[in-house]
Every structure is written in structure tokens, then in C-alpha cells.
Design a protein around this motif. Structure first.
Motif, mmCIF file in Angstrom:
data_model
loop_
_atom_site.group_PDB
_atom_site.id
_atom_site.type_symbol
_atom_site.label_atom_id
_atom_site.label_comp_id
_atom_site.label_asym_id
_atom_site.label_seq_id
_atom_site.Cartn_x
_atom_site.Cartn_y
_atom_site.Cartn_z
ATOM 1 N N PRO A 240 79.660 63.144 35.971
ATOM 2 C CA PRO A 240 79.560 64.280 35.041
ATOM 3 C C PRO A 240 80.862 64.623 34.319
ATOM 4 N N ALA A 241 82.014 64.291 34.898
ATOM 5 C CA ALA A 241 83.291 64.658 34.280
ATOM 6 C C ALA A 241 83.743 63.660 33.216
ATOM 7 N N TYR A 242 82.890 62.676 32.915
ATOM 8 C CA TYR A 242 83.296 61.655 31.930
ATOM 9 C C TYR A 242 83.611 62.309 30.582
ATOM 10 N N GLY A 243 84.774 61.987 30.037
ATOM 11 C CA GLY A 243 85.198 62.534 28.754
ATOM 12 C C GLY A 243 86.247 63.617 28.856
ATOM 13 N N GLU A 244 86.512 64.111 30.080
ATOM 14 C CA GLU A 244 87.441 65.229 30.225
ATOM 15 C C GLU A 244 88.885 64.846 29.914
ATOM 16 N N LEU A 245 89.308 63.650 30.272
ATOM 17 C CA LEU A 245 90.690 63.246 29.998
ATOM 18 C C LEU A 245 90.967 63.228 28.501
ATOM 19 N N SER A 246 90.099 62.607 27.735
ATOM 20 C CA SER A 246 90.303 62.462 26.287
ATOM 21 C C SER A 246 89.770 63.639 25.487
ATOM 22 N N GLY A 247 89.021 64.527 26.157
ATOM 23 C CA GLY A 247 88.479 65.679 25.457
ATOM 24 C C GLY A 247 87.279 65.368 24.596
ATOM 25 N N GLN A 248 86.607 64.261 24.876
ATOM 26 C CA GLN A 248 85.437 63.875 24.090
ATOM 27 C C GLN A 248 84.148 64.275 24.810
ATOM 28 N N GLN A 249 83.156 64.561 24.020
ATOM 29 C CA GLN A 249 81.839 64.868 24.560
ATOM 30 C C GLN A 249 81.036 63.581 24.693
ATOM 31 N N PRO A 250 80.498 63.293 25.866
ATOM 32 C CA PRO A 250 79.754 62.033 26.048
ATOM 33 C C PRO A 250 78.640 61.834 25.025
ATOM 34 N N ASP A 251 77.959 62.919 24.642
ATOM 35 C CA ASP A 251 76.849 62.770 23.692
ATOM 36 C C ASP A 251 77.312 62.311 22.315
ATOM 37 N N ALA A 252 78.611 62.535 22.022
ATOM 38 C CA ALA A 252 79.146 62.151 20.712
ATOM 39 C C ALA A 252 79.803 60.783 20.726
ATOM 40 N N MET A 253 79.850 60.130 21.897
ATOM 41 C CA MET A 253 80.537 58.851 22.014
ATOM 42 C C MET A 253 79.670 57.709 21.494
ATOM 43 N N ARG A 254 80.337 56.736 20.915
ATOM 44 C CA ARG A 254 79.596 55.551 20.483
ATOM 45 C C ARG A 254 79.488 54.574 21.646
ATOM 46 N N ALA A 255 78.678 53.563 21.451
ATOM 47 C CA ALA A 255 78.445 52.584 22.517
ATOM 48 C C ALA A 255 79.718 51.822 22.863
ATOM 49 N N ALA A 256 79.875 51.507 24.156
ATOM 50 C CA ALA A 256 80.957 50.623 24.570
ATOM 51 C C ALA A 256 80.693 49.234 24.003
ATOM 52 N N GLU A 257 81.731 48.625 23.422
ATOM 53 C CA GLU A 257 81.541 47.368 22.701
ATOM 54 C C GLU A 257 81.980 46.155 23.506
ATOM 55 N N ASP A 258 81.960 46.267 24.838
ATOM 56 C CA ASP A 258 82.439 45.165 25.671
ATOM 57 C C ASP A 258 81.326 44.270 26.189
ATOM 58 N N ALA A 259 80.078 44.550 25.814
ATOM 59 C CA ALA A 259 78.945 43.731 26.246
ATOM 60 C C ALA A 259 77.716 44.148 25.442
ATOM 61 N N PRO A 260 76.683 43.316 25.385
ATOM 62 C CA PRO A 260 75.478 43.672 24.630
ATOM 63 C C PRO A 260 74.837 44.952 25.168
#
Length: 471
Positions: A153-173
Motif C-alpha cells: 500500500p505504501a508504493y509511491g511514497e518515496l517519490s510522491g507519486q500516486q499509483p493510479d497515475a503511474m504508467r506501466a513498468a516498461e521492463d517486460a510485456p
């Protein structure tokens, strides 16, 4: 010592309190060695070297870890393009990086682990994350393993980003993931990749994802919790965000402070190997700037400030450093080689204020002004005080002209000794010409030295030479 550091995690300047009294554990994200380093990379090494030197000056026992990422997508792409082993590319660039750090008088790390040497630790960490429901093997038979972002649940707290606004990780399909934001912990081997770029694992042959490498190496060398994690501001997301998620999901306390340095730009864009807009150490030396002068240029601004690089700005900084060097040389000639004393209280206050090297350098120049006045007045006692104080500050910044790293010695090699001998030979030839009253030959020697970047000044103590502007 009451050091205050800007902590990215809390977005505030905090008093630094070590996890263990008198000891500091620091992890600096090192380079991915798919190409030789540029001076933006070197800024990272220099900035954290100053932090380490300040801890050492204040009596701390510092464990300093700086890793090498010697396998990733970019390195494998180059291996295929060049029909060359990936490890050959990595090691060649690692040697260049190490030489660059030595030339800039960066202290060697306590440990410098390579990612490829810590695959077992990565396997153990991934296995723990799967068991705790924070990671899962892909269901497409690829052998990939992903971190489940929604499980933390704390994902995004370090960078201050909201998970719902994040784009897909581009390291795999994305189709192989439960959520497009999930990131790869382990990548199954692909037929298009070099055969030697994979290791056996519980999920099939493959190689590590980028982020799991650092978490595993932090764990191996600094334990489950340590004091400071450093790196460039551009690593905050996704790299450091993902490190925090996978490490804390595994039950680790991980880094207690996150310290990020500002970027070095060329024009309006970040200096980047992928963009091709880089300035390297070879370019710097080609325009007549020595490594010690580059280091002075890199440490003079506050570590969190952005540097907009230009050759002109670098040359101006080099001239400022040569004035510092000139004072040290003249003072030593006058009163002898004085060891470093204690830095002024104002310098220490600046360093304790979030490592404010900009303010600290201003204190250095105040001391140098007083020292030059003392020299001019023939006040040897004041000259000694100024020299000892200046050397203390210069040592902490890593730019003391008398440091063996620059003059030849255990870390610096014997280049300075060779230059000294060659210049001494030329000056002896000039002295003989002057004795013969052959002024033309004497002037020719002086002019040739000046053209090579060596400025000769005749003093009451004999000729003095310094590195100066080339014609």
C-alpha cells in the motif's frame, strides 16, 4: 557533529542520527557500465565522497558500499550489436570508471559489489517475496517473476507519486502481469539474448531485474537496515521506489535516510548516455582542465543543486582553483609544509547544514584572502594558521593540492613526480641560459612551458611553476 540532511522520503531536512553510535552505513547506487562514464556520473561519486569524508573527519566508522550494475538490457543489447561477451563490455567500462574515480581522488569504497556476483542473494529475496504474497511467477511460461505493486500500500511514497497515475513498468510485456505497474524481479532467458547471460533459478534460467540487484546487495553488505541510501535524483522513480517496496515488503527496515544529488545538464537536457549528449573526462582534459579542477567544479555547488555545464564555466572554476593552489604553494615555500588543522566553525556549520559545500567554499575563500594578506605582510604566524585551516577544508572537499592522490603516492601514482622532474629539467636549462645572459633562449623555454600549460614565475625563492591557462 549535528549533521542535518535533506531526506527525500520525508521531504524535509532532518537531524542525522546513526543507527549505531559512531558508525555509518552508506549505500550509493553505482553505474550501469554499458558505456564509459560521463562527468554527470562522476558528480555522484564526488558528492558522496565529500559526505563520506565529512563523516570520517568527525570520527565515524563508515562502511561505504558502491555497486556496479554489470548486467542489464542495455549491456545485453550492446553485446549483441558488437558480437562480444556482455561481461567483456561491463569490465572494460568498469576499469575506465575506476580510473576516473582515482584521478578525481575519490576514496575507494569499503565494498564495490557487482550485480552478477550476488544472484544467490537475489534468489533468496525473491523467494521470500513470493512466499509472503508480494511477488508471483508469470503464467505465460516466460520464467519472469514480478513484484505485485498492489500488495504494498505504501508504493509511491518515496517519490510522491500516486499509483493510479503511474504508467506501466516498461521492463517486460504488460500482458504477462497482473497489473501493468508490476515490475520484474527476475527475467527469463530469451533466445535473442547471449547464452552466457543467464543463471539457473527456481523459475528457470534467467537474469535479475534491475531493482532487485541493489536490494540484495544492500542486504548482503549493510544488513536489513542501514543509515543512508544515495543516488541521483533521476533514480528516485522507479528504481529507488521499487527498492523500497521490495525490501520493506520482505520485512526489512532498509534505508533510514534517502539522499539524492542534483543532475548535471548539458544545455537544457540531463547529461545521458542514451541521449548521446555527454561530456567525459577525456574532453575535460583536452580543454586543459585537470581532474582536480573538475572535482573542484563538481563540489563547489550544493549537492542538490542542478549544474548547467559549459566549457566556459568549467574553465572559470579551474582558474579559481589555481588561485587556491597558488596560495598553498606560496605558503609552503614561506613557512614549510604545515599539516591540516581544524576547519573554521563557519565551515563546519555549513557542512552540517545539509552538506552545504557552496557556503563552505565561501569560508575557504575568506581564509585564503586572509592568508594572502599574511603572505604579503610577511606575517609567518598568520600564514601558518591560514595554511593549516585551508588544508583542513581542502582535504574534506578532496581537493588539497598536497594530497598524495594528486601529487603522487599510494593513491595517486607517480605522474606528478614525472611532471615535476620534466619541468625541473626545463627550468634548469632556462637558468643556465640566464646565467649565460642568453635571454632569447631563456624566454623560449619559458614560452614553451607556457604553451604546455605551465606558468613560470620568478620569485625571491627561485622560479615557481604552476598549471595555468594555455595559449
Amino acid at each position: 557533529m549535528t549533521l542535518r540532511l535533506y531526506d527525500t522520503a520525508t521531504r524535509s531536512v532532518r537531524d542525522f542520527v546513526p543507527r549505531e553510535s559512531g558508525k555509518v552505513g552508506v549505500y550509493l547506487c553505482g553505474l550501469t557500465v554499458q558505456a564509459p562514464p560521463h562527468i554527470g556520473h562522476l558528480r555522484s561519486g564526488v558528492n558522496y565522497d565529500v559526505l563520506r569524508r565529512w563523516f570520517l573527519h568527525n570520527g565515524y566508522d563508515v562502511t561505504f558500499v558502491r555497486n556496479i550494475t554489470d548486467i542489464d538490457d542495455k549491456i545485453l543489447d550492446k553485446a549483441c550489436e558488437q558480437d562480444r561477451p556482455f561481461w567483456s563490455i561491463s569490465y572494460a567500462n568498469e576499469l575506465i570508471l575506476s580510473a576516473a574515480y582515482r584521478s578525481l581522488n575519490v576514496l575507494p569504497p569499503t565494498y564495490e559489489p557487482r550485480a552478477t556476483g550476488h544472484v544467490p542473494e537475489m534468489h533468496e529475496l525473491i523467494t521470500r517475496l513470493i512466499a509472503q504474497g508480494h511477488a508471483y511467477p508469470a503464467m505465460d511460461g516466460s520464467g519472469d517473476v514480478y513484484f505485485d505493486v498492489s500488495s504494498y500500500p505504501a508504493y509511491g511514497e518515496l517519490s510522491g507519486q500516486q499509483p493510479d497515475a503511474m504508467r506501466a513498468a516498461e521492463d517486460a510485456p504488460a500482458f504477462a502481469k497482473r497489473d501493468p505497474r508490476d515490475f520484474a524481479l527476475w527475467k527469463g532467458h530469451k533466445a535473442s539474448e547471449p547464452a552466457d547471460a543467464s543463471w539457473p533459478s527456481p523459475w528457470g534460467r534467467g537474469r535479475p531485474g534491475w531493482h532487485i540487484e541493489c536490494s540484495a546487495m544492500c542486504w548482503r553488505y549493510l544488513g536489513t537496515e542501514f543509515d543512508i541510501h544515495g543516488g541521483g535524483l533521476d533514480l528516485t522513480f522507479p528504481h529507488h521506489e521499487n527498492e523500497v517496496a521490495q525490501s520493506k515488503a520482505a520485512g526489512f527496515g532498509f534505508a533510514r535516510y534517502w539522499v539524492h544529488h542534483g543532475l548535471l545538464n548539458l544545455g537544457t537536457a540531463k547529461m545521458s548516455k542514451s541521449l548521446g549528449n555527454v561530456i567525459d573526462l577525456a574532453h575535460v582534459t583536452a580543454i586543459g582542465v585537470r581532474p582536480v579542477e573538475l572535482r573542484y567544479y563538481l563540489v563547489s555547488p550544493h549537492y542538490r543543486s542542478r549544474i548547467d555545464y559549459s566549457d566556459e564555466a568549467l574553465r572559470e572554476s579551474a582558474v579559481a582553483y589555481r588561485r587556491i593552489e597558488g596560495f598553498v604553494q606560496r605558503a609552503v615555500e614561506r613557512v614549510g609544509r604545515i599539516g591540516a588543522g581544524a576547519p573554521p566553525a563557519a565551515f563546519a556549520a555549513a557542512m552540517d547544514d545539509d552538506l552545504n559545500t557552496s557556503a563552505a567554499t565561501a569560508v575557504l575563500h575568506d581564509v585564503l584572502r586572509d592568508g594572502n594578506t599574511a603572505l604579503a605582510d610577511g606575517d609567518d604566524d598568520a600564514t601558518r594558521v591560514a595554511l593549516a585551516s585551508a588544508r583542513a577544508m581542502l582535504d574534506i572537499l578532496g581537493v588539497d593540492p598536497l594530497d598524495p592522490g594528486y601529487t603522487g603516492g599510494e593513491r595517486g601514482g607517480d605522474l606528478r613526480a614525472v611532471v615535476d622532474a620534466l619541468v625541473a629539467l626545463a627550468l634548469e636549462q632556462r637558468a643556465q641560459a640566464r646565467q649565460r645572459k642568453d635571454w632569447a633562449s631563456a624566454d623560449a623555454v619559458r614560452d614553451q612551458l607556457k604553451h604546455a600549460g605551465v606558468v613560470v614565475e620568478d620569485t625571491s625563492h627561485g622560479p615557481r611553476w604552476t598549471i595555468g591557462e594555455q595559449d
